[in-house]
Design a protein around this motif. Structure first.
Motif, PDB file in Angstrom:
ATOM      1  N   VAL A 176      -2.892  15.221 -45.302  1.00  0.00           N
ATOM      2  CA  VAL A 176      -2.993  15.948 -44.043  1.00  0.00           C
ATOM      3  C   VAL A 176      -4.356  16.620 -44.063  1.00  0.00           C
ATOM      4  O   VAL A 176      -4.701  17.293 -45.041  1.00  0.00           O
ATOM      5  CB  VAL A 176      -1.872  17.008 -43.916  1.00  0.00           C
ATOM      6  CG1 VAL A 176      -2.051  17.831 -42.660  1.00  0.00           C
ATOM      7  CG2 VAL A 176      -0.509  16.328 -43.923  1.00  0.00           C
ATOM      8  N   GLN A 177      -5.128  16.450 -43.040  1.00  0.00           N
ATOM      9  CA  GLN A 177      -6.477  16.996 -43.023  1.00  0.00           C
ATOM     10  C   GLN A 177      -6.472  18.489 -43.338  1.00  0.00           C
ATOM     11  O   GLN A 177      -5.752  19.261 -42.718  1.00  0.00           O
ATOM     12  CB  GLN A 177      -7.135  16.776 -41.654  1.00  0.00           C
ATOM     13  CG  GLN A 177      -8.578  17.226 -41.630  1.00  0.00           C
ATOM     14  CD  GLN A 177      -9.252  16.897 -40.308  1.00  0.00           C
ATOM     15  OE1 GLN A 177      -8.691  16.242 -39.451  1.00  0.00           O
ATOM     16  NE2 GLN A 177     -10.468  17.372 -40.158  1.00  0.00           N
ATOM     17  N   GLY A 178      -7.273  18.841 -44.340  1.00  0.00           N
ATOM     18  CA  GLY A 178      -7.423  20.238 -44.711  1.00  0.00           C
ATOM     19  C   GLY A 178      -6.391  20.751 -45.687  1.00  0.00           C
ATOM     20  O   GLY A 178      -6.492  21.873 -46.177  1.00  0.00           O
ATOM     21  N   HIS A 179      -5.366  19.950 -45.985  1.00  0.00           N
ATOM     22  CA  HIS A 179      -4.323  20.377 -46.915  1.00  0.00           C
ATOM     23  C   HIS A 179      -4.030  19.246 -47.896  1.00  0.00           C
ATOM     24  O   HIS A 179      -3.002  18.565 -47.807  1.00  0.00           O
ATOM     25  CB  HIS A 179      -3.055  20.803 -46.169  1.00  0.00           C
ATOM     26  CG  HIS A 179      -3.253  22.042 -45.377  1.00  0.00           C
ATOM     27  ND1 HIS A 179      -3.061  23.291 -45.904  1.00  0.00           N
ATOM     28  CD2 HIS A 179      -3.695  22.235 -44.114  1.00  0.00           C
ATOM     29  CE1 HIS A 179      -3.344  24.210 -44.987  1.00  0.00           C
ATOM     30  NE2 HIS A 179      -3.730  23.586 -43.891  1.00  0.00           N
ATOM     31  N   THR A 180      -4.953  19.055 -48.821  1.00  0.00           N
ATOM     32  CA  THR A 180      -4.837  17.990 -49.803  1.00  0.00           C
ATOM     33  C   THR A 180      -3.541  18.115 -50.593  1.00  0.00           C
ATOM     34  O   THR A 180      -3.138  19.208 -50.972  1.00  0.00           O
ATOM     35  CB  THR A 180      -6.039  18.037 -50.761  1.00  0.00           C
ATOM     36  OG1 THR A 180      -7.217  17.783 -50.005  1.00  0.00           O
ATOM     37  CG2 THR A 180      -5.922  17.012 -51.868  1.00  0.00           C
ATOM     38  N   ARG A 181      -2.910  16.987 -50.806  1.00  0.00           N
ATOM     39  CA  ARG A 181      -1.706  16.917 -51.625  1.00  0.00           C
ATOM     40  C   ARG A 181      -2.040  16.096 -52.850  1.00  0.00           C
ATOM     41  O   ARG A 181      -2.699  15.066 -52.754  1.00  0.00           O
ATOM     42  CB  ARG A 181      -0.580  16.242 -50.841  1.00  0.00           C
ATOM     43  CG  ARG A 181      -0.246  16.980 -49.565  1.00  0.00           C
ATOM     44  CD  ARG A 181       0.501  16.073 -48.638  1.00  0.00           C
ATOM     45  NE  ARG A 181       1.011  16.813 -47.494  1.00  0.00           N
ATOM     46  CZ  ARG A 181       1.683  16.255 -46.518  1.00  0.00           C
ATOM     47  NH1 ARG A 181       1.918  14.955 -46.525  1.00  0.00           N
ATOM     48  NH2 ARG A 181       2.116  16.979 -45.516  1.00  0.00           N
ATOM     49  N   MET A 182      -1.565  16.556 -53.991  1.00  0.00           N
ATOM     50  CA  MET A 182      -1.861  15.827 -55.225  1.00  0.00           C
ATOM     51  C   MET A 182      -0.754  16.037 -56.242  1.00  0.00           C
ATOM     52  O   MET A 182      -0.086  17.069 -56.225  1.00  0.00           O
ATOM     53  CB  MET A 182      -3.203  16.262 -55.804  1.00  0.00           C
ATOM     54  CG  MET A 182      -3.267  17.720 -56.206  1.00  0.00           C
ATOM     55  SD  MET A 182      -4.902  18.249 -56.771  1.00  0.00           S
ATOM     56  CE  MET A 182      -5.613  18.813 -55.230  1.00  0.00           C
ATOM     57  N   PHE A 183      -0.577  15.011 -57.085  1.00  0.00           N
ATOM     58  CA  PHE A 183       0.305  15.191 -58.223  1.00  0.00           C
ATOM     59  C   PHE A 183      -0.316  16.231 -59.137  1.00  0.00           C
ATOM     60  O   PHE A 183      -1.540  16.316 -59.259  1.00  0.00           O
ATOM     61  CB  PHE A 183       0.461  13.891 -59.017  1.00  0.00           C
ATOM     62  CG  PHE A 183       1.360  12.876 -58.374  1.00  0.00           C
ATOM     63  CD1 PHE A 183       2.646  13.200 -57.978  1.00  0.00           C
ATOM     64  CD2 PHE A 183       0.922  11.582 -58.198  1.00  0.00           C
ATOM     65  CE1 PHE A 183       3.480  12.255 -57.405  1.00  0.00           C
ATOM     66  CE2 PHE A 183       1.745  10.625 -57.632  1.00  0.00           C
ATOM     67  CZ  PHE A 183       3.025  10.966 -57.237  1.00  0.00           C
TER      68      PHE A 183
END
Length: 179
Positions: free
Chosen positions: A47-54
């Motif tokens: 989501v733009q501006g809200h990076t998601r990562m393991f």
């Protein structure tokens, strides 16, 4: 604790004097086969501006239980991304592994549960030339361990909340209301 379906927890650990390194993670822990697992899978995009990562402790060291993290703040700079995916991610990963080692998280369920963590990283950290990265690590690590522990213990309990209803108020209510 053999059936962890949907547990939530949060914690706040305050920064050292002069730093913006307060940590306020919010965590959801639950079965990979339940609503937490569905939410986890739904986060497998960006989501733009809200990076998601393991959450990984380092390259090729993804933690168990599988944990997805995202920021509560809209990302504005590469410096912010570097802190989020560096010191903050490392601290959270270390906290999760230590929770396994200390029995806070049950090792036997590590592949049956997942976690989603929303992370507070103050945007001023990325701009602060005097940022104390050791304090950033400390606050994120401590807060993550507390949040996981509270989630699995169901704290604060309903009885605790009722008991402190007139003695604890949100900091933003100082001068707004009196108990």
């Amino acid at each position: 604790m053999s059936d962890i379906w949907f547990r939530t927890g949060e914690a706040t650990v305050l920064a050292a004097e002069g730093q913006y390194t307060d940590a306020m993670p919010e965590v959801l822990i639950g079965s990979v086969r339940g609503p937490a697992g569905h939410a986890f899978a739904a986060m497998m995009g960006q989501v733009q501006g809200h990076t998601r990562m393991f959450v990984v402790r380092d390259l090729n060291q993804m933690v168990r239980p599988a944990t997805m993290m995202t920021t509560k703040v809209t990302i504005q700079s590469a410096e912010y991304v570097n802190l989020l995916g560096g010191v903050v991610q490392g601290a959270i990963g270390d906290a999760i592994v230590d929770c396994l080692a200390e029995g806070i998280l049950p090792k036997e369920l590590a592949d049956e549960i997942c976690m989603i963590v929303m992370v507070w990283l103050d945007p001023r950290c990325a701009e602060d030339p005097n940022l104390d990265q050791a304090d950033l690590y400390r606050t994120q690590y401590e807060a993550m361990k507390i949040a996981i522990d509270r989630a699995l213990k169901g704290e604060p309990t309903v009885d605790q909340l009722i008991a402190n209803r007139k003695t604890i108020k949100h900091y933003a209510l100082d001068g707004v209301i009196e108990y």
